[in-house]
Enzyme design. Structure first.
Site, PDB file in Angstrom:
ATOM      1  N   ARG A  60       0.846  -1.189   0.000  1.00 43.57           N
ATOM      2  CA  ARG A  60       0.000   0.000   0.000  1.00 43.57           C
ATOM      3  C   ARG A  60       0.883   1.241   0.000  1.00 43.57           C
ATOM      4  O   ARG A  60       1.736   1.404   0.885  1.00 43.57           O
ATOM      5  CB  ARG A  60      -0.912   0.010   1.240  1.00 43.57           C
ATOM      6  N   HIS A 117      -3.323  10.954   0.899  1.00 39.57           N
ATOM      7  CA  HIS A 117      -2.796  10.697   2.232  1.00 39.57           C
ATOM      8  C   HIS A 117      -2.216  11.993   2.783  1.00 39.57           C
ATOM      9  O   HIS A 117      -1.024  12.079   3.090  1.00 39.57           O
ATOM     10  CB  HIS A 117      -1.747   9.581   2.187  1.00 39.57           C
ATOM     11  N   GLU A 122      -7.862   8.193   6.353  1.00 36.28           N
ATOM     12  CA  GLU A 122      -8.214   8.799   7.643  1.00 36.28           C
ATOM     13  C   GLU A 122      -8.788  10.215   7.507  1.00 36.28           C
ATOM     14  O   GLU A 122      -8.226  11.180   8.051  1.00 36.28           O
ATOM     15  CB  GLU A 122      -6.997   8.807   8.574  1.00 36.28           C
ATOM     16  N   ASN A 130      -8.056   1.311   9.813  1.00 42.19           N
ATOM     17  CA  ASN A 130      -6.779   1.518  10.502  1.00 42.19           C
ATOM     18  C   ASN A 130      -7.033   1.457  11.999  1.00 42.19           C
ATOM     19  O   ASN A 130      -7.959   2.106  12.500  1.00 42.19           O
ATOM     20  CB  ASN A 130      -6.197   2.895  10.172  1.00 42.19           C
ATOM     21  N   TYR A 148      -5.069   1.569  15.965  1.00 41.73           N
ATOM     22  CA  TYR A 148      -3.892   1.753  16.794  1.00 41.73           C
ATOM     23  C   TYR A 148      -4.178   1.562  18.280  1.00 41.73           C
ATOM     24  O   TYR A 148      -3.474   0.839  18.966  1.00 41.73           O
ATOM     25  CB  TYR A 148      -3.276   3.134  16.537  1.00 41.73           C
ATOM     26  N   GLU A 182      -4.015  -0.275   7.996  1.00 40.38           N
ATOM     27  CA  GLU A 182      -2.898   0.083   8.857  1.00 40.38           C
ATOM     28  C   GLU A 182      -3.113  -0.539  10.232  1.00 40.38           C
ATOM     29  O   GLU A 182      -4.221  -0.514  10.762  1.00 40.38           O
ATOM     30  CB  GLU A 182      -2.768   1.601   9.061  1.00 40.38           C
TER      31      GLU A 182
END
Length: 461
Positions: A84, A128, A173, A300, A302, A366
Protein backbone atom coordinates in the site's frame (compact mmCIF):
# COMPACT_ATOMS: atom_id res chain seq x y z
CA UNK A 1 -2.64 -21.86 29.96
CA UNK A 2 0.96 -20.59 30.26
CA UNK A 3 1.90 -17.91 27.78
CA UNK A 4 4.44 -20.05 25.89
CA UNK A 5 1.95 -22.88 25.48
CA UNK A 6 -0.63 -20.45 24.12
CA UNK A 7 1.83 -19.30 21.47
CA UNK A 8 2.15 -22.88 20.26
CA UNK A 9 -1.49 -22.87 19.17
CA UNK A 10 -1.37 -21.19 15.74
CA UNK A 11 -4.18 -19.07 14.41
CA UNK A 12 -4.48 -19.92 10.71
CA UNK A 13 -5.82 -17.60 8.04
CA UNK A 14 -7.74 -18.28 4.81
CA UNK A 15 -5.65 -19.45 1.87
CA UNK A 16 -6.35 -16.23 -0.06
CA UNK A 17 -5.55 -13.90 2.85
CA UNK A 18 -3.25 -11.00 1.90
CA UNK A 19 -0.24 -9.88 3.97
CA UNK A 20 1.14 -6.44 3.28
CA UNK A 21 2.79 -3.24 4.45
CA UNK A 22 1.81 0.39 4.08
CA UNK A 23 3.53 3.73 3.44
CA UNK A 24 2.51 7.30 2.55
CA UNK A 25 4.06 9.64 0.00
CA UNK A 26 4.99 12.62 2.18
CA UNK A 27 6.31 10.37 4.91
CA UNK A 28 8.83 8.52 2.73
CA UNK A 29 9.38 10.11 -0.70
CA UNK A 30 11.40 13.25 0.00
CA UNK A 31 12.20 15.08 -3.26
CA UNK A 32 9.75 17.70 -2.09
CA UNK A 33 10.43 20.23 -4.87
CA UNK A 34 11.97 18.27 -7.73
CA UNK A 35 10.68 17.32 -11.18
CA UNK A 36 7.90 19.88 -11.12
CA UNK A 37 6.27 18.88 -7.82
CA UNK A 38 4.25 21.68 -6.21
CA UNK A 39 4.17 22.69 -2.57
CA UNK A 40 1.86 20.74 -0.27
CA UNK A 41 0.29 21.83 2.99
CA UNK A 42 2.76 19.54 4.78
CA UNK A 43 5.69 21.19 3.03
CA UNK A 44 4.46 24.58 4.25
CA UNK A 45 3.55 23.34 7.74
CA UNK A 46 6.82 21.48 8.34
CA UNK A 47 8.84 24.45 7.09
CA UNK A 48 7.12 26.68 9.67
CA UNK A 49 9.20 26.91 12.87
CA UNK A 50 7.63 25.28 15.91
CA UNK A 51 5.15 23.06 14.09
CA UNK A 52 7.10 19.77 14.02
CA UNK A 53 9.12 18.20 16.81
CA UNK A 54 12.82 18.88 16.43
CA UNK A 55 12.26 21.18 13.47
CA UNK A 56 12.04 18.11 11.24
CA UNK A 57 10.47 18.08 7.78
CA UNK A 58 9.84 15.69 4.91
CA UNK A 59 12.22 17.29 2.43
CA UNK A 60 14.32 14.10 2.31
CA UNK A 61 12.40 11.66 4.53
CA UNK A 62 13.41 8.14 3.39
CA UNK A 63 14.42 9.39 -0.08
CA UNK A 64 12.05 6.81 -1.55
CA UNK A 65 11.57 8.97 -4.62
CA UNK A 66 15.03 7.79 -5.62
CA UNK A 67 15.12 4.48 -3.69
CA UNK A 68 11.66 3.05 -4.37
CA UNK A 69 13.05 -0.06 -6.07
CA UNK A 70 15.02 -0.85 -2.91
CA UNK A 71 11.86 -0.50 -0.83
CA UNK A 72 9.79 -2.69 -3.12
CA UNK A 73 12.57 -5.30 -3.07
CA UNK A 74 12.27 -5.41 0.73
CA UNK A 75 8.54 -6.14 0.48
CA UNK A 76 9.23 -8.89 -2.05
CA UNK A 77 12.03 -10.37 0.05
CA UNK A 78 9.65 -10.68 3.00
CA UNK A 79 7.33 -12.75 0.83
CA UNK A 80 4.38 -10.40 1.26
CA UNK A 81 1.42 -10.03 -1.08
CA UNK A 82 0.34 -6.39 -1.03
CA UNK A 83 2.08 -3.01 -0.98
CA UNK A 84 0.00 0.00 0.00
CA UNK A 85 1.44 3.36 -1.07
CA UNK A 86 0.01 6.78 -1.87
CA UNK A 87 0.09 9.35 -4.65
CA UNK A 88 1.26 12.86 -3.76
CA UNK A 89 -1.39 15.14 -5.23
CA UNK A 90 1.00 18.10 -5.83
CA UNK A 91 3.47 15.78 -7.58
CA UNK A 92 0.75 14.95 -10.13
CA UNK A 93 -1.01 18.33 -10.20
CA UNK A 94 1.32 20.95 -8.66
CA UNK A 95 -1.31 23.57 -7.91
CA UNK A 96 -4.29 21.25 -7.58
CA UNK A 97 -5.77 22.42 -10.90
CA UNK A 98 -5.26 21.90 -14.59
CA UNK A 99 -3.29 19.31 -16.47
CA UNK A 100 -0.87 16.76 -15.05
CA UNK A 101 2.81 17.04 -14.32
CA UNK A 102 4.24 14.45 -16.70
CA UNK A 103 7.31 13.71 -14.58
CA UNK A 104 5.16 13.13 -11.53
CA UNK A 105 2.90 10.66 -13.28
CA UNK A 106 5.93 8.94 -14.79
CA UNK A 107 7.33 8.39 -11.28
CA UNK A 108 4.15 6.64 -10.17
CA UNK A 109 4.06 4.56 -13.35
CA UNK A 110 7.61 3.39 -12.66
CA UNK A 111 6.82 2.70 -9.00
CA UNK A 112 3.69 0.74 -9.89
CA UNK A 113 5.48 -1.24 -12.60
CA UNK A 114 8.17 -2.11 -10.03
CA UNK A 115 5.48 -3.32 -7.60
CA UNK A 116 3.85 -5.46 -10.26
CA UNK A 117 7.16 -6.90 -11.45
CA UNK A 118 7.84 -7.95 -7.85
CA UNK A 119 4.63 -9.99 -7.91
CA UNK A 120 2.89 -7.70 -5.43
CA UNK A 121 -0.60 -6.25 -5.47
CA UNK A 122 -0.53 -2.45 -5.63
CA UNK A 123 -3.02 -0.92 -3.19
CA UNK A 124 -2.90 2.76 -4.07
CA UNK A 125 -4.17 5.62 -1.91
CA UNK A 126 -5.26 8.74 -3.76
CA UNK A 127 -5.04 11.10 -0.80
CA UNK A 128 -2.80 10.70 2.23
CA UNK A 129 -2.89 14.25 3.59
CA UNK A 130 -0.72 16.23 1.13
CA UNK A 131 -3.18 18.81 -0.25
CA UNK A 132 -1.64 21.24 -2.77
CA UNK A 133 -0.89 24.47 -0.90
CA UNK A 134 -2.56 26.55 -3.62
CA UNK A 135 -5.88 24.84 -2.84
CA UNK A 136 -5.41 25.50 0.86
CA UNK A 137 -4.81 29.17 0.05
CA UNK A 138 -8.18 29.12 -1.71
CA UNK A 139 -9.96 27.66 1.35
CA UNK A 140 -8.68 24.09 1.52
CA UNK A 141 -10.92 21.30 2.70
CA UNK A 142 -13.40 23.83 4.11
CA UNK A 143 -14.08 25.06 0.55
CA UNK A 144 -16.56 23.04 -1.56
CA UNK A 145 -14.56 23.58 -4.74
CA UNK A 146 -11.79 21.39 -3.31
CA UNK A 147 -14.05 18.37 -3.73
CA UNK A 148 -14.47 19.07 -7.45
CA UNK A 149 -10.73 19.61 -7.80
CA UNK A 150 -10.16 16.24 -6.13
CA UNK A 151 -12.43 14.62 -8.68
CA UNK A 152 -10.31 16.09 -11.48
CA UNK A 153 -7.14 14.86 -9.80
CA UNK A 154 -8.60 11.36 -9.40
CA UNK A 155 -9.44 11.37 -13.09
CA UNK A 156 -5.84 12.21 -14.02
CA UNK A 157 -4.45 9.45 -11.82
CA UNK A 158 -6.98 6.90 -13.04
CA UNK A 159 -6.19 7.70 -16.65
CA UNK A 160 -2.48 7.17 -16.01
CA UNK A 161 -2.57 4.15 -13.69
CA UNK A 162 -5.95 2.51 -14.19
CA UNK A 163 -4.50 -0.07 -16.57
CA UNK A 164 -2.01 -1.13 -13.87
CA UNK A 165 -3.93 -0.68 -10.60
CA UNK A 166 -7.12 -2.49 -9.69
CA UNK A 167 -7.31 -1.78 -5.96
CA UNK A 168 -7.69 1.78 -4.68
CA UNK A 169 -8.14 3.66 -1.41
CA UNK A 170 -9.73 7.08 -1.99
CA UNK A 171 -9.00 8.88 1.30
CA UNK A 172 -6.78 7.97 4.22
CA UNK A 173 -8.21 8.80 7.64
CA UNK A 174 -10.50 11.70 6.70
CA UNK A 175 -11.46 12.05 10.37
CA UNK A 176 -7.86 12.74 11.29
CA UNK A 177 -6.79 15.07 8.52
CA UNK A 178 -9.89 17.21 8.99
CA UNK A 179 -9.86 17.29 12.80
CA UNK A 180 -6.13 17.70 13.41
CA UNK A 181 -5.75 20.07 10.48
CA UNK A 182 -8.80 22.32 10.82
CA UNK A 183 -10.06 21.97 14.42
CA UNK A 184 -7.08 21.16 16.64
CA UNK A 185 -4.42 22.77 14.48
CA UNK A 186 -1.69 20.26 15.34
CA UNK A 187 -1.32 18.98 11.76
CA UNK A 188 -1.22 20.77 8.43
CA UNK A 189 -2.60 23.26 7.62
CA UNK A 190 -2.71 24.18 11.31
CA UNK A 191 -6.13 25.83 11.49
CA UNK A 192 -8.26 25.99 14.64
CA UNK A 193 -11.87 26.58 13.70
CA UNK A 194 -14.55 24.08 14.67
CA UNK A 195 -16.94 25.31 11.99
CA UNK A 196 -14.30 25.09 9.27
CA UNK A 197 -13.63 21.59 10.52
CA UNK A 198 -17.27 20.58 10.17
CA UNK A 199 -17.43 22.01 6.65
CA UNK A 200 -14.19 20.17 5.86
CA UNK A 201 -15.75 16.86 6.89
CA UNK A 202 -18.55 17.37 4.38
CA UNK A 203 -16.21 18.51 1.60
CA UNK A 204 -14.09 15.40 2.20
CA UNK A 205 -17.20 13.27 1.83
CA UNK A 206 -18.08 15.05 -1.41
CA UNK A 207 -14.52 14.44 -2.61
CA UNK A 208 -14.77 10.78 -1.66
CA UNK A 209 -17.81 10.41 -3.90
CA UNK A 210 -16.17 12.28 -6.78
CA UNK A 211 -13.01 10.21 -6.50
CA UNK A 212 -14.94 6.94 -6.40
CA UNK A 213 -16.81 7.73 -9.60
CA UNK A 214 -13.69 8.97 -11.41
CA UNK A 215 -11.91 5.69 -10.70
CA UNK A 216 -14.88 3.55 -11.72
CA UNK A 217 -15.29 5.53 -14.96
CA UNK A 218 -11.83 4.43 -16.08
CA UNK A 219 -12.03 0.83 -14.93
CA UNK A 220 -15.37 -0.70 -14.02
CA UNK A 221 -13.82 -3.80 -12.47
CA UNK A 222 -11.58 -1.91 -10.06
CA UNK A 223 -12.17 -2.36 -6.33
CA UNK A 224 -12.40 0.80 -4.25
CA UNK A 225 -12.56 1.64 -0.57
CA UNK A 226 -11.34 4.31 1.84
CA UNK A 227 -9.17 3.85 4.92
CA UNK A 228 -10.97 4.90 8.10
CA UNK A 229 -9.11 5.15 11.39
CA UNK A 230 -11.39 3.55 13.95
CA UNK A 231 -11.25 2.81 17.65
CA UNK A 232 -13.61 1.50 20.31
CA UNK A 233 -14.99 4.45 22.25
CA UNK A 234 -15.02 3.42 25.89
CA UNK A 235 -16.84 5.67 28.40
CA UNK A 236 -14.51 7.11 31.01
CA UNK A 237 -16.90 6.24 33.81
CA UNK A 238 -20.05 4.22 34.46
CA UNK A 239 -22.23 7.32 34.23
CA UNK A 240 -25.07 7.47 31.71
CA UNK A 241 -23.72 10.79 30.44
CA UNK A 242 -20.33 9.31 29.60
CA UNK A 243 -21.94 6.27 27.98
CA UNK A 244 -24.04 8.54 25.77
CA UNK A 245 -20.99 10.63 24.92
CA UNK A 246 -19.04 7.51 23.93
CA UNK A 247 -21.84 6.41 21.61
CA UNK A 248 -22.05 9.90 20.09
CA UNK A 249 -18.29 9.93 19.59
CA UNK A 250 -18.46 6.50 17.93
CA UNK A 251 -20.94 7.80 15.40
CA UNK A 252 -18.90 10.94 14.84
CA UNK A 253 -15.37 9.54 14.66
CA UNK A 254 -15.94 6.01 13.35
CA UNK A 255 -18.95 6.47 11.06
CA UNK A 256 -18.93 10.09 9.85
CA UNK A 257 -17.23 9.24 6.56
CA UNK A 258 -18.47 5.68 6.08
CA UNK A 259 -22.21 6.19 6.61
CA UNK A 260 -22.58 8.95 3.95
CA UNK A 261 -20.68 6.83 1.43
CA UNK A 262 -22.94 3.84 1.94
CA UNK A 263 -26.25 5.61 2.64
CA UNK A 264 -26.03 9.24 1.50
CA UNK A 265 -26.79 10.56 4.99
CA UNK A 266 -24.93 11.39 8.19
CA UNK A 267 -25.30 9.32 11.35
CA UNK A 268 -28.14 10.40 13.61
CA UNK A 269 -27.57 11.64 17.11
CA UNK A 270 -24.50 13.81 16.62
CA UNK A 271 -25.39 17.26 15.27
CA UNK A 272 -28.84 18.84 15.79
CA UNK A 273 -31.22 17.89 12.98
CA UNK A 274 -32.29 21.50 12.43
CA UNK A 275 -28.70 22.76 12.22
CA UNK A 276 -26.75 20.02 10.49
CA UNK A 277 -27.21 21.25 6.91
CA UNK A 278 -26.02 24.76 7.78
CA UNK A 279 -23.12 23.52 9.89
CA UNK A 280 -21.88 21.24 7.12
CA UNK A 281 -22.81 23.37 4.13
CA UNK A 282 -25.01 20.52 2.87
CA UNK A 283 -26.85 21.40 -0.36
CA UNK A 284 -29.64 19.64 -2.28
CA UNK A 285 -28.13 16.82 -4.31
CA UNK A 286 -25.21 16.27 -1.94
CA UNK A 287 -26.90 13.09 -0.73
CA UNK A 288 -26.14 11.67 -4.19
CA UNK A 289 -22.66 13.14 -4.53
CA UNK A 290 -21.38 11.69 -1.26
CA UNK A 291 -22.40 8.15 -2.21
CA UNK A 292 -19.58 5.73 -2.86
CA UNK A 293 -20.72 2.13 -3.05
CA UNK A 294 -17.47 0.67 -1.82
CA UNK A 295 -16.21 -2.74 -2.88
CA UNK A 296 -14.33 -3.08 0.41
CA UNK A 297 -13.63 -1.00 3.52
CA UNK A 298 -10.18 -0.19 4.86
CA UNK A 299 -9.78 0.08 8.63
CA UNK A 300 -6.78 1.52 10.50
CA UNK A 301 -6.38 0.61 14.17
CA UNK A 302 -3.89 1.75 16.79
CA UNK A 303 -5.46 2.20 20.24
CA UNK A 304 -8.83 2.72 21.97
CA UNK A 305 -10.25 6.06 23.07
CA UNK A 306 -11.72 7.13 26.38
CA UNK A 307 -14.67 9.51 26.15
CA UNK A 308 -16.37 11.69 28.73
CA UNK A 309 -19.29 14.09 28.58
CA UNK A 310 -18.05 17.68 28.65
CA UNK A 311 -20.90 20.21 28.81
CA UNK A 312 -19.77 23.54 27.47
CA UNK A 313 -16.73 21.93 25.85
CA UNK A 314 -17.76 23.24 22.44
CA UNK A 315 -19.94 26.00 21.07
CA UNK A 316 -21.37 23.48 18.61
CA UNK A 317 -24.23 21.36 19.97
CA UNK A 318 -23.41 17.67 19.76
CA UNK A 319 -19.68 18.13 20.21
CA UNK A 320 -19.96 18.56 23.96
CA UNK A 321 -17.80 15.55 24.73
CA UNK A 322 -14.10 14.93 24.87
CA UNK A 323 -12.38 11.88 23.44
CA UNK A 324 -8.70 11.13 23.66
CA UNK A 325 -6.30 8.28 23.14
CA UNK A 326 -6.95 5.86 25.97
CA UNK A 327 -3.61 6.40 27.66
CA UNK A 328 -2.78 6.55 31.32
CA UNK A 329 -5.32 4.02 32.51
CA UNK A 330 -2.58 2.42 34.54
CA UNK A 331 -3.28 -1.19 33.60
CA UNK A 332 -1.94 -1.58 30.07
CA UNK A 333 1.54 -1.20 28.58
CA UNK A 334 2.10 1.65 26.15
CA UNK A 335 3.95 2.22 22.92
CA UNK A 336 6.76 4.76 22.80
CA UNK A 337 4.36 7.39 21.50
CA UNK A 338 2.23 6.87 24.64
CA UNK A 339 -0.74 4.93 23.28
CA UNK A 340 -2.20 2.03 25.23
CA UNK A 341 -1.56 -1.40 23.75
CA UNK A 342 -4.99 -3.02 23.68
CA UNK A 343 -5.46 -5.90 21.26
CA UNK A 344 -8.89 -6.60 22.75
CA UNK A 345 -9.87 -3.14 21.54
CA UNK A 346 -8.95 -4.24 18.01
CA UNK A 347 -11.32 -7.19 18.24
CA UNK A 348 -14.03 -4.97 19.76
CA UNK A 349 -13.93 -2.36 17.00
CA UNK A 350 -13.86 -4.98 14.25
CA UNK A 351 -17.00 -6.52 15.68
CA UNK A 352 -18.63 -3.10 16.02
CA UNK A 353 -17.72 -1.94 12.52
CA UNK A 354 -19.12 -5.14 10.99
CA UNK A 355 -22.54 -3.89 12.13
CA UNK A 356 -22.12 -1.05 9.63
CA UNK A 357 -20.06 -2.59 6.83
CA UNK A 358 -22.23 -5.69 6.54
CA UNK A 359 -21.08 -8.09 3.84
CA UNK A 360 -18.32 -5.81 2.51
CA UNK A 361 -14.80 -7.25 2.74
CA UNK A 362 -12.54 -5.47 5.23
CA UNK A 363 -8.86 -4.79 4.74
CA UNK A 364 -6.75 -3.74 7.69
CA UNK A 365 -5.07 -0.90 5.87
CA UNK A 366 -2.90 0.08 8.86
CA UNK A 367 -2.02 -1.42 12.22
CA UNK A 368 1.26 -0.97 14.01
CA UNK A 369 3.11 0.68 16.86
CA UNK A 370 5.89 3.13 17.63
CA UNK A 371 8.86 1.45 19.30
CA UNK A 372 12.15 3.29 18.99
CA UNK A 373 14.50 0.35 19.37
CA UNK A 374 17.84 1.08 17.72
CA UNK A 375 20.64 -1.11 16.38
CA UNK A 376 22.65 -3.19 18.80
CA UNK A 377 26.43 -3.64 18.74
CA UNK A 378 26.01 -6.12 15.90
CA UNK A 379 23.96 -3.64 13.86
CA UNK A 380 20.77 -5.66 14.24
CA UNK A 381 17.48 -4.31 15.64
CA UNK A 382 15.84 -6.63 18.15
CA UNK A 383 12.40 -5.04 18.50
CA UNK A 384 10.72 -7.88 20.36
CA UNK A 385 8.17 -5.41 21.74
CA UNK A 386 6.84 -4.87 18.19
CA UNK A 387 6.68 -8.61 17.60
CA UNK A 388 4.64 -8.99 20.78
CA UNK A 389 2.35 -6.14 19.69
CA UNK A 390 1.75 -7.68 16.26
CA UNK A 391 1.23 -11.18 17.65
CA UNK A 392 -1.43 -9.93 20.07
CA UNK A 393 -3.24 -7.92 17.41
CA UNK A 394 -3.14 -10.63 14.76
CA UNK A 395 -4.59 -13.10 17.25
CA UNK A 396 -7.33 -10.61 18.15
CA UNK A 397 -8.08 -10.15 14.45
CA UNK A 398 -8.22 -13.92 13.98
CA UNK A 399 -10.73 -14.13 16.82
CA UNK A 400 -12.91 -11.49 15.16
CA UNK A 401 -12.67 -13.33 11.85
CA UNK A 402 -13.75 -16.57 13.53
CA UNK A 403 -16.77 -14.64 14.79
CA UNK A 404 -17.73 -13.58 11.28
CA UNK A 405 -15.82 -10.38 10.51
CA UNK A 406 -14.80 -10.67 6.81
CA UNK A 407 -11.19 -9.46 6.99
CA UNK A 408 -9.22 -10.32 3.85
CA UNK A 409 -5.92 -8.44 4.33
CA UNK A 410 -3.59 -7.02 6.96
CA UNK A 411 -1.13 -4.18 6.28
CA UNK A 412 1.53 -3.45 8.88
CA UNK A 413 2.19 0.25 9.48
CA UNK A 414 4.76 0.84 8.39
CA UNK A 415 7.25 -0.73 6.01
CA UNK A 416 9.83 1.93 6.89
CA UNK A 417 10.66 4.16 9.79
CA UNK A 418 9.55 7.50 8.36
CA UNK A 419 8.53 11.11 8.94
CA UNK A 420 5.84 10.70 11.58
CA UNK A 421 3.93 13.94 10.94
CA UNK A 422 4.12 16.39 13.86
CA UNK A 423 6.39 13.95 15.73
CA UNK A 424 9.03 14.28 13.01
CA UNK A 425 11.59 11.47 13.13
CA UNK A 426 11.20 10.89 16.87
CA UNK A 427 8.84 7.91 16.52
CA UNK A 428 9.64 4.74 14.59
CA UNK A 429 6.76 2.59 13.32
CA UNK A 430 8.70 0.62 10.70
CA UNK A 431 9.64 -3.03 10.48
CA UNK A 432 12.60 -1.73 8.49
CA UNK A 433 15.03 0.63 10.22
CA UNK A 434 16.16 3.72 8.29
CA UNK A 435 19.41 5.50 9.14
CA UNK A 436 18.17 9.08 8.82
CA UNK A 437 21.29 10.61 10.33
CA UNK A 438 23.86 9.27 7.85
CA UNK A 439 23.30 6.89 4.99
CA UNK A 440 19.55 6.27 4.61
CA UNK A 441 20.50 2.58 4.81
CA UNK A 442 17.62 0.16 5.33
CA UNK A 443 17.94 -2.65 7.89
CA UNK A 444 15.27 -5.28 8.35
CA UNK A 445 14.32 -5.46 12.02
CA UNK A 446 13.57 -8.63 13.94
CA UNK A 447 9.89 -7.74 13.58
CA UNK A 448 10.30 -7.70 9.78
CA UNK A 449 11.77 -11.20 9.81
CA UNK A 450 9.00 -12.37 12.14
CA UNK A 451 6.29 -10.81 9.96
CA UNK A 452 7.78 -12.56 6.92
CA UNK A 453 7.52 -15.87 8.78
CA UNK A 454 3.87 -15.19 9.62
CA UNK A 455 3.12 -14.46 5.96
CA UNK A 456 4.93 -17.59 4.81
CA UNK A 457 3.05 -19.79 7.29
CA UNK A 458 -0.22 -17.84 6.84
CA UNK A 459 -0.59 -18.35 10.57
CA UNK A 460 0.43 -16.72 13.83
CA UNK A 461 1.45 -18.72 16.90
Amino acid sequence: MPKDENRMQPERFPADFLWGVATAAYQIEGAWNVDGKGESIWDRFAHTPGKVRGGDNGDLACDSYHRFSEDVALVKAMGLDSYRYSIAWPRVQPGGRGGPNAKGLDYYRRLTDCVLEAGLRPLVTLYHWDLPQELEDAGGWAQRDTAARFGDYADLVAAALGDRVRHWIVLNEPKTFTSTGYWLGVHAPGRRDARDFLRATHVANLAQGHGFRALKAHRADCEIGSAFDVAPMYPQSDSAADAAAAERWHRFLNLWFLHPALHGTYPDGVLPVDEIDALLGFLPGDEVTVRADFDFVGLNYYSPWLVRHAPGGSDIPGLDCIGEWAKGRGRLPQTDIGWDIDANGFRDILMRMREHTGHLPIEISECGAAFNTGPGDDGQIDDQVRIDFLRQHLKAMATAMAEGVPVRAFHQWSLLDNFEWAEGYSQRFGIVHVDFERSQARTLKASGRWFAEVAAANAVA
